[in-house]
Motif scaffolding. Structure first.
Motif, mmCIF file in Angstrom:
data_model
loop_
_atom_site.group_PDB
_atom_site.id
_atom_site.type_symbol
_atom_site.label_atom_id
_atom_site.label_comp_id
_atom_site.label_asym_id
_atom_site.label_seq_id
_atom_site.Cartn_x
_atom_site.Cartn_y
_atom_site.Cartn_z
ATOM 1 N N ASP A 84 0.819 -1.212 0.000
ATOM 2 C CA ASP A 84 0.000 0.000 0.000
ATOM 3 C C ASP A 84 0.854 1.263 0.000
ATOM 4 O OD1 ASP A 84 -2.023 -1.800 0.236
ATOM 5 O OD2 ASP A 84 -2.599 -1.239 2.274
ATOM 6 N N ALA A 85 0.417 2.240 -0.767
ATOM 7 C CA ALA A 85 1.062 3.554 -0.742
ATOM 8 C C ALA A 85 -0.009 4.608 -0.921
ATOM 9 C CB ALA A 85 2.110 3.677 -1.827
ATOM 10 N N MET A 86 0.290 5.839 -0.534
ATOM 11 C CA MET A 86 -0.675 6.919 -0.679
ATOM 12 C C MET A 86 0.050 8.231 -0.925
ATOM 13 S SD MET A 86 -2.896 9.411 0.861
ATOM 14 C CE MET A 86 -2.873 9.260 2.651
ATOM 15 N N PHE A 87 -0.516 9.041 -1.811
ATOM 16 C CA PHE A 87 0.014 10.366 -2.115
ATOM 17 C C PHE A 87 -1.064 11.377 -1.744
ATOM 18 C CE2 PHE A 87 3.609 9.056 -4.848
ATOM 19 C CZ PHE A 87 3.286 7.721 -5.036
ATOM 20 N N TYR A 88 -0.671 12.397 -1.028
ATOM 21 C CA TYR A 88 -1.621 13.354 -0.464
ATOM 22 C C TYR A 88 -1.178 14.774 -0.768
ATOM 23 C CZ TYR A 88 -3.404 16.157 3.503
ATOM 24 O OH TYR A 88 -3.972 17.119 4.287
ATOM 25 N N GLY A 89 -2.120 15.661 -1.034
ATOM 26 C CA GLY A 89 -1.755 17.060 -1.213
ATOM 27 C C GLY A 89 -2.902 17.900 -1.737
ATOM 28 N N SER A 144 2.277 24.580 -9.932
ATOM 29 C CA SER A 144 3.529 23.924 -9.525
ATOM 30 C C SER A 144 3.751 22.643 -10.335
ATOM 31 C CB SER A 144 3.484 23.622 -8.024
ATOM 32 O OG SER A 144 4.341 22.567 -7.671
ATOM 33 N N PRO A 159 -1.268 15.418 8.641
ATOM 34 C CA PRO A 159 -1.276 14.245 7.740
ATOM 35 C C PRO A 159 -0.434 13.071 8.248
ATOM 36 C CG PRO A 159 -0.925 16.258 6.473
ATOM 37 C CD PRO A 159 -0.919 16.658 7.925
ATOM 38 N N PHE A 178 4.296 1.442 8.928
ATOM 39 C CA PHE A 178 4.320 2.339 7.771
ATOM 40 C C PHE A 178 5.194 3.571 8.010
ATOM 41 C CE2 PHE A 178 0.816 -0.322 6.602
ATOM 42 C CZ PHE A 178 0.958 -0.406 5.225
ATOM 43 N N PRO A 211 -0.701 25.448 -6.398
ATOM 44 C CA PRO A 211 -0.350 24.021 -6.395
ATOM 45 C C PRO A 211 -0.455 23.396 -7.792
ATOM 46 C CG PRO A 211 -1.759 24.519 -4.524
ATOM 47 C CD PRO A 211 -1.720 25.762 -5.370
ATOM 48 N N LEU A 263 3.516 24.670 -3.912
ATOM 49 C CA LEU A 263 2.696 23.455 -3.824
ATOM 50 C C LEU A 263 1.836 23.417 -2.571
ATOM 51 C CD1 LEU A 263 2.023 20.520 -4.680
ATOM 52 C CD2 LEU A 263 4.066 19.792 -3.447
ATOM 53 N N GLY A 264 2.345 23.974 -1.478
ATOM 54 C CA GLY A 264 1.680 23.806 -0.190
ATOM 55 C C GLY A 264 2.056 22.464 0.405
ATOM 56 N N ASP A 265 1.116 21.861 1.158
ATOM 57 C CA ASP A 265 1.405 20.617 1.877
ATOM 58 C C ASP A 265 1.199 19.390 1.002
ATOM 59 O OD1 ASP A 265 1.688 22.318 3.967
ATOM 60 O OD2 ASP A 265 -0.035 21.595 5.112
ATOM 61 N N ALA A 266 2.096 18.431 1.145
ATOM 62 C CA ALA A 266 1.939 17.142 0.458
ATOM 63 C C ALA A 266 2.464 16.058 1.378
ATOM 64 C CB ALA A 266 2.678 17.123 -0.869
ATOM 65 N N MET A 267 2.049 14.822 1.132
ATOM 66 C CA MET A 267 2.511 13.714 1.967
ATOM 67 C C MET A 267 2.596 12.451 1.129
ATOM 68 S SD MET A 267 1.824 11.079 4.444
ATOM 69 C CE MET A 267 0.092 11.106 4.887
ATOM 70 N N PHE A 268 3.642 11.663 1.375
ATOM 71 C CA PHE A 268 3.829 10.385 0.711
ATOM 72 C C PHE A 268 3.838 9.306 1.789
ATOM 73 C CE2 PHE A 268 5.318 11.990 -3.439
ATOM 74 C CZ PHE A 268 5.547 13.308 -3.107
ATOM 75 N N TYR A 269 3.076 8.255 1.571
ATOM 76 C CA TYR A 269 2.848 7.242 2.593
ATOM 77 C C TYR A 269 3.064 5.854 2.005
ATOM 78 C CZ TYR A 269 -0.299 4.165 5.326
ATOM 79 O OH TYR A 269 -0.841 3.143 6.052
ATOM 80 N N GLY A 270 3.624 4.947 2.788
ATOM 81 C CA GLY A 270 3.745 3.569 2.306
ATOM 82 C C GLY A 270 4.624 2.722 3.201
ATOM 83 N N SER A 271 4.983 1.544 2.688
ATOM 84 C CA SER A 271 5.811 0.611 3.438
ATOM 85 C C SER A 271 7.241 1.127 3.469
ATOM 86 C CB SER A 271 5.808 -0.762 2.762
ATOM 87 O OG SER A 271 4.504 -1.267 2.741
#
Lengths: 396, 396
Positions: free
Chosen positions: A287-292, A302, B267, B275, A299, B285-293
């Protein structure tokens, strides 16, 4: 590098602004300064810094050998398609933020670009500023993507968040979103899910490597979500989100845009307000997730400018994008498998006679109760649901 | 493309496995099949598919003109550095998952690679399978990155999640993590924060474009976090996370690895269990987040193989990475600015005499209370804290 911007609306003016704000950083990363030579718009902008850059005829840009890259931020399929195609045929690289254009003509424009030794990029067309197109093309290349599910529309996510936080009803939060400028006067494309539908068509095309037509994707908006649904969601430790989802099934994909009740532990459940999130599952990555920020002037700009930087560094190289024009046949809506949350006031004996064993959620709203089903096809569910009185149903 | 894998431990064997599992997809994306010709290891692996590929001398690989790419998954600085440098000097591209090597020698190896017309890539060295290095280099090029903050260690995040969910104490959850194989027998590198410290040094080097030495980063682990701290966090709608954080301050950066109490709306607050998550803030861009293993055999191998695919497509092109060897002087720890959560049993009058106006959190743990401060320098805080009895303090 001299570039042109077609369409000086919110995103187009944002592109000019970002190129100015981060001028030095961008020049360093692109390897050379990037200068806006033309802005194509029907309007004049007297007294602004782009006053002398305005042109009204796209051929001025297409025929100027100095222009290496063209940014398209006009929106809509036509005349954007005609203009973009002409630019590619004239040997210019194109970056666009236009989801309608990419969903309808992406495969064709990628081919035109390849045939002319240039690139057509569209990072900003999905998820605004969130890097998702390039990560799919360049980063997740060791994986088979088994699922890609996104909260891809900031307007409806803002509205659902507001309904959740304040218990407000749909009409109230729509008016609030319009007052704040998050929703258009005609909010149809957002609230009926047409906008995320085009975006998931683009993402699924990239994952599958061939054309997915958005017209083939079943699409439900958020207009039927009520404060009572939100109450149930809270009681069940779930959040109601408008998801655009695509799952691999055999050699095809099942795609759907609809409100879902997702568990509080799902990575997308914390994506609130105007933010977007894209969840994906790879067969080796997991699992992975990209948020923004999924929208907004700077944005989104950008992401467009990042495409411009990338193309400046790849002036004589075609960046391969796997999206062939052959159409992919999706799993039919009737055969798609989901599980369901159902509100009803029919007797439990009737529910059980039709659905068999289900889990109940009671004492949330007077005069009714709810139950959840296991996995079943949409057709099976619709057949069974027609035999009881369904107040509302939301996928899980 | 024939490649070699140096080090057949967890990640190295994962790389061989991923290349096999997704063989066709990978060949399609790379433009040619990728075949493992050699595996360098001190051990033999009789009866396994790599039995006949094992070599014990790295020079066999360096001197074989058929080898185009070498994967380094040995770990540690030496002999990995000697081997990797020799491969680059022999004109081979190198992909590594080795954070210790990249943190210590990244800038130098990037330069050696560039001097020899090849690439040195290290996507898997930070955040396991999460794409973060390539997005920083390739996607967020239109932005000035003002903050990058990560949950970069799965072991400690698992432990803190477990302490939060079960109210268990540190020693219990450490034993549980060791039993499950998430923590090493000697867990020092994880629980003292040395592992995320190297990772934030790498990320900050990439953001700043020059060398950040991990030895310069103040680093606190999670060994002092107690069930009482968790109780306070819950009462405050916050989560305790081990963050590795870097913020731009003027022309430099302030870097810190330490437990933080972050708000439930952040976030990163929903990044639980093993994780990882990387939050960043761009000026447009402002705020962003990358999530995963953030770890694990296949997810990490997925990132290594993505590097191999990228390098296969760029066999004669240097992919520019902005990380110069000149050392960046970080803001000193004493001058770093944070706000604090403080537990104490000193009289409030003493607290207010020292800290002035503060916000109190009471009735969480018998015989004590807590307060939170506004922003202040670490030095100022340490001076003031020495004047009262501090039971524990955690940054906010």
């Amino acid at each position: 590098m001299k570039i042109a911007v077609m369409g000086y609306g919110t995103i187009g003016s944002g592109v000019v602004e970002v190129l100015e704000i981060n001028k030095e950083k961008i020049a360093k990363r692109a390897g050379e300064p990037i200068e806006v030579k033309y802005v194509l718009d029907l309007r004049e902008f007297p007294g602004t810094p782009i006053e002398n850059k305005i042109v009204h005829d796209y051929k001025v840009i297409a025929e100027d050998p100095e222009i290496g890259i063209v940014v398209e931020t006009m929106g809509g399929v036509e005349p954007a398609f005609t203009f973009v195609k002409a630019m590619l045929e004239a040997g210019k690289q194109v970056a666009t933020s236009n989801k309608n254009l990419v969903a309808a003509k992406g495969a064709e424009l990628i081919k035109v670009a390849r045939d002319h030794g240039v690139n057509f990029q569209f990072e900003a067309s999905v998820g605004g500023g969130i890097p998702i197109i390039r990560p799919l093309n360049k980063c997740l290349t060791a994986d088979e993507i088994e699922e890609i599910t996104g909260i891809l529309n900031g307007t409806t996510n803002y509205m659902l968040t507001k309904m959740t936080e304040e218990g407000a009803d749909f009409d109230e939060v729509l008016k609030d979103a319009q007052d704040k400028g998050y929703a258009e006067k005609d909010p149809t494309a957002d609230i009926e899910g047409y906008d995320p539908c085009r975006k998931i068509a683009i993402l699924t095309s990239l994952v599958a490597g061939q054309q997915v037509d958005f017209e083939d994707i079943h699409c439900e908006g958020i207009t039927k979500i009520t404060p009572e649904d939100i109450k149930y969601a809270k009681a069940m430790h779930r959040a109601i989100k408008l998801l655009a989802s695509s799952r691999k099934v055999g050699d095809s994909y099942t795609c759907l845009v609809a409100p879902y009740m997702i568990d509080d532990t799902h990575p997308l459940s914390g994506v609130n307000g105007v933010f977007n999130g894209v969840f994906l599952r790879g067969n080796v990555l997991g699992d992975a997730m990209f948020y923004g920020s999924g929208a907004g002037k700077l944005p989104t700009a950008s992401a467009v400018v990042a495409d411009v930087v990338d193309m400046t560094k790849h002036q004589n190289t075609n960046i391969y994008i796997d999206w062939k024009p052959e159409k992919l046949t999706l799993v039919s809506y009737d055969d798609s498998v989901n599980s369901f949350f159902v509100r009803t006031d029919s007797p439990k004996s009737e529910v059980e006679a039709v659905f068999g064993h289900v889990d109940y959620i009671e004492d949330v709203v007077d005069g009714e109760y709810a139950f959840t089903t296991g996995d079943m096809t949409e057709k099976d569910f619709a057949d069974k649901a027609s035999k009881i009185n369904v107040i509302n149903r939301i996928r899980l």
